[in-house]
Motif scaffolding. Structure first.
Motif, PDB file in Angstrom:
ATOM      1  N   MET A   1     -19.792   4.485 -13.514  1.00  0.00           N
ATOM      2  CA  MET A   1     -18.689   5.077 -12.748  1.00  0.00           C
ATOM      3  C   MET A   1     -17.847   5.866 -13.522  1.00  0.00           C
ATOM      4  N   ASN A   2     -17.334   5.633 -14.866  1.00  0.00           N
ATOM      5  CA  ASN A   2     -16.627   6.407 -15.456  1.00  0.00           C
ATOM      6  C   ASN A   2     -17.459   7.231 -16.261  1.00  0.00           C
ATOM      7  N   ARG A   3     -17.322   8.472 -16.297  1.00  0.00           N
ATOM      8  CA  ARG A   3     -18.462   9.448 -16.960  1.00  0.00           C
ATOM      9  C   ARG A   3     -18.109   9.719 -18.616  1.00  0.00           C
ATOM     10  N   HIS A   4     -16.616   9.658 -18.805  1.00  0.00           N
ATOM     11  CA  HIS A   4     -16.531  10.169 -20.109  1.00  0.00           C
ATOM     12  C   HIS A   4     -15.737   8.803 -20.898  1.00  0.00           C
ATOM     13  N   GLY A   5     -16.321   7.657 -20.898  1.00  0.00           N
ATOM     14  CA  GLY A   5     -16.024   6.587 -21.813  1.00  0.00           C
ATOM     15  C   GLY A   5     -14.656   6.060 -20.953  1.00  0.00           C
ATOM     16  N   ASN A   6     -13.686   5.240 -21.583  1.00  0.00           N
ATOM     17  CA  ASN A   6     -13.006   4.411 -20.880  1.00  0.00           C
ATOM     18  C   ASN A   6     -11.389   4.938 -21.350  1.00  0.00           C
ATOM     19  N   ARG A   7     -11.491   6.270 -21.508  1.00  0.00           N
ATOM     20  CA  ARG A   7     -10.207   6.922 -21.755  1.00  0.00           C
ATOM     21  C   ARG A   7      -9.587   7.654 -20.663  1.00  0.00           C
ATOM     22  N   TYR A   8      -8.632   8.049 -20.388  1.00  0.00           N
ATOM     23  CA  TYR A   8      -8.102   8.720 -19.547  1.00  0.00           C
ATOM     24  C   TYR A   8      -7.600  10.176 -20.020  1.00  0.00           C
ATOM     25  N   TYR A   9      -8.053  11.347 -19.544  1.00  0.00           N
ATOM     26  CA  TYR A   9      -7.796  12.490 -19.971  1.00  0.00           C
ATOM     27  C   TYR A   9      -7.417  13.648 -18.954  1.00  0.00           C
ATOM     28  N   LEU A  10      -6.515  14.620 -19.195  1.00  0.00           N
ATOM     29  CA  LEU A  10      -6.201  15.403 -18.351  1.00  0.00           C
ATOM     30  C   LEU A  10      -7.439  16.516 -18.119  1.00  0.00           C
ATOM     31  N   ASN A  11      -7.613  16.792 -16.944  1.00  0.00           N
ATOM     32  CA  ASN A  11      -9.289  17.547 -16.747  1.00  0.00           C
ATOM     33  C   ASN A  11      -8.684  18.913 -16.224  1.00  0.00           C
ATOM     34  N   LYS A  12      -8.297  19.730 -17.047  1.00  0.00           N
ATOM     35  CA  LYS A  12      -7.673  21.091 -16.870  1.00  0.00           C
ATOM     36  C   LYS A  12      -8.922  22.072 -16.234  1.00  0.00           C
ATOM     37  N   ALA A  13     -10.223  21.716 -16.518  1.00  0.00           N
ATOM     38  CA  ALA A  13     -11.174  22.643 -15.906  1.00  0.00           C
ATOM     39  C   ALA A  13     -11.155  22.646 -14.426  1.00  0.00           C
ATOM     40  N   GLY A  15      -8.567  20.910 -12.719  1.00  0.00           N
ATOM     41  CA  GLY A  15      -7.209  20.795 -12.105  1.00  0.00           C
ATOM     42  C   GLY A  15      -6.697  21.874 -11.459  1.00  0.00           C
ATOM     43  N   LYS A  16      -5.807  21.516 -10.388  1.00  0.00           N
ATOM     44  CA  LYS A  16      -5.088  22.560  -9.743  1.00  0.00           C
ATOM     45  C   LYS A  16      -3.850  22.923 -10.399  1.00  0.00           C
ATOM     46  N   LEU A  17      -3.009  21.893 -10.861  1.00  0.00           N
ATOM     47  CA  LEU A  17      -1.729  22.145 -11.605  1.00  0.00           C
ATOM     48  C   LEU A  17      -1.920  21.911 -13.001  1.00  0.00           C
ATOM     49  N   PHE A  18      -1.925  20.452 -13.360  1.00  0.00           N
ATOM     50  CA  PHE A  18      -1.919  20.233 -14.633  1.00  0.00           C
ATOM     51  C   PHE A  18      -3.256  19.557 -15.235  1.00  0.00           C
ATOM     52  N   GLY A  19      -4.057  19.097 -14.238  1.00  0.00           N
ATOM     53  CA  GLY A  19      -5.233  18.193 -14.304  1.00  0.00           C
ATOM     54  C   GLY A  19      -5.258  16.897 -14.152  1.00  0.00           C
ATOM     55  N   VAL A  20      -3.902  16.397 -13.753  1.00  0.00           N
ATOM     56  CA  VAL A  20      -3.820  15.018 -13.661  1.00  0.00           C
ATOM     57  C   VAL A  20      -4.811  14.248 -12.507  1.00  0.00           C
ATOM     58  N   LEU A  44       4.949  11.845   0.318  1.00  0.00           N
ATOM     59  CA  LEU A  44       5.642  12.131   1.556  1.00  0.00           C
ATOM     60  C   LEU A  44       5.861  10.894   2.192  1.00  0.00           C
ATOM     61  N   PHE A  45       4.974   9.594   2.224  1.00  0.00           N
ATOM     62  CA  PHE A  45       5.297   8.591   3.062  1.00  0.00           C
ATOM     63  C   PHE A  45       5.948   7.268   2.297  1.00  0.00           C
ATOM     64  N   VAL A  46       5.659   7.357   1.147  1.00  0.00           N
ATOM     65  CA  VAL A  46       6.168   6.149   0.313  1.00  0.00           C
ATOM     66  C   VAL A  46       7.250   6.315  -0.515  1.00  0.00           C
ATOM     67  N   SER A  47       7.052   7.436  -1.489  1.00  0.00           N
ATOM     68  CA  SER A  47       8.413   7.653  -2.291  1.00  0.00           C
ATOM     69  C   SER A  47       7.966   8.935  -3.051  1.00  0.00           C
ATOM     70  N   PHE A  48       9.182   9.546  -3.344  1.00  0.00           N
ATOM     71  CA  PHE A  48       9.135  10.920  -4.194  1.00  0.00           C
ATOM     72  C   PHE A  48       9.043  10.497  -5.853  1.00  0.00           C
ATOM     73  N   ILE A  49       8.895   9.212  -6.110  1.00  0.00           N
ATOM     74  CA  ILE A  49       8.660   8.856  -7.377  1.00  0.00           C
ATOM     75  C   ILE A  49       7.327   9.204  -8.121  1.00  0.00           C
ATOM     76  N   THR A  50       6.374   9.464  -7.154  1.00  0.00           N
ATOM     77  CA  THR A  50       5.167  10.216  -7.764  1.00  0.00           C
ATOM     78  C   THR A  50       5.398  11.442  -8.329  1.00  0.00           C
ATOM     79  N   ILE A  55       4.509  14.349 -13.393  1.00  0.00           N
ATOM     80  CA  ILE A  55       4.876  15.245 -14.610  1.00  0.00           C
ATOM     81  C   ILE A  55       5.072  14.422 -15.882  1.00  0.00           C
ATOM     82  N   VAL A  56       5.587  13.227 -15.920  1.00  0.00           N
ATOM     83  CA  VAL A  56       5.283  12.389 -17.489  1.00  0.00           C
ATOM     84  C   VAL A  56       4.063  12.212 -17.771  1.00  0.00           C
ATOM     85  N   THR A  57       3.037  12.062 -16.836  1.00  0.00           N
ATOM     86  CA  THR A  57       1.567  11.889 -17.193  1.00  0.00           C
ATOM     87  C   THR A  57       1.102  13.099 -17.522  1.00  0.00           C
TER      88      THR A  57
END
Length: 124
Positions: A1-13, A15-20, A44-50, A55-57
């Motif tokens: 399922m996870n193509r690149h191991g078990n780490r999370y990386y930003l995928n800027k290739a 990505g539309k904004l920052f790759g999050v 839009l429907f739950v919270s603007f906390i996203t 941004i922090v991510t």
């Protein structure tokens, strides 16, 4: 399922904004479109906390290492970088031209014009 191991990386290739969202899609194996739709719906429907979470991510997460990109992804990323550099060069040239024109206008208005001064004195 996870193509690149078990780490999370930003995928800027992909990505539309920052790759999050595309990084999350790589991590979970879900298509990035669905991740983006879910992020917008949550915002839009739950919270603007996203938005602050996004941004922090983007600030804290590591970028995807170059060795994890396929040749196609790497070429797409390089094209995107070249387009950005070309765009910034155009902006720089445009700003230089605007700067030059403003300097000409400023020098025209601030320079002493004896004929104009004489004409103003005649009107007094």
């Amino acid at each position: 399922m996870n193509r690149h191991g078990n780490r999370y990386y930003l995928n800027k290739a992909d990505g539309k904004l920052f790759g999050v969202c595309s990084g999350l899609a790589d991590y979970t194996g879900i298509d990035s479109i669905w991740i983006r739709v879910a992020a917008v719906m949550l915002t839009l429907f739950v919270s603007f906390i996203t938005i602050p979470i996004y941004i922090v991510t983007a600030i804290l997460a590591d970028s995807k290492p170059a060795y994890l990109y396929s040749d196609e992804e790497e070429e797409r990323l390089l094209r995107k970088i070249r387009r950005r550099e070309a765009r910034s060069g155009r902006v720089r040239r445009d700003l230089s031209e605007i700067d030059r024109r403003i300097a000409n206008v400023e020098s025209h208005y601030s320079a002493s014009n004896s004929r104009l001064a004489a004409e103003i004195d005649r009107l007094r």
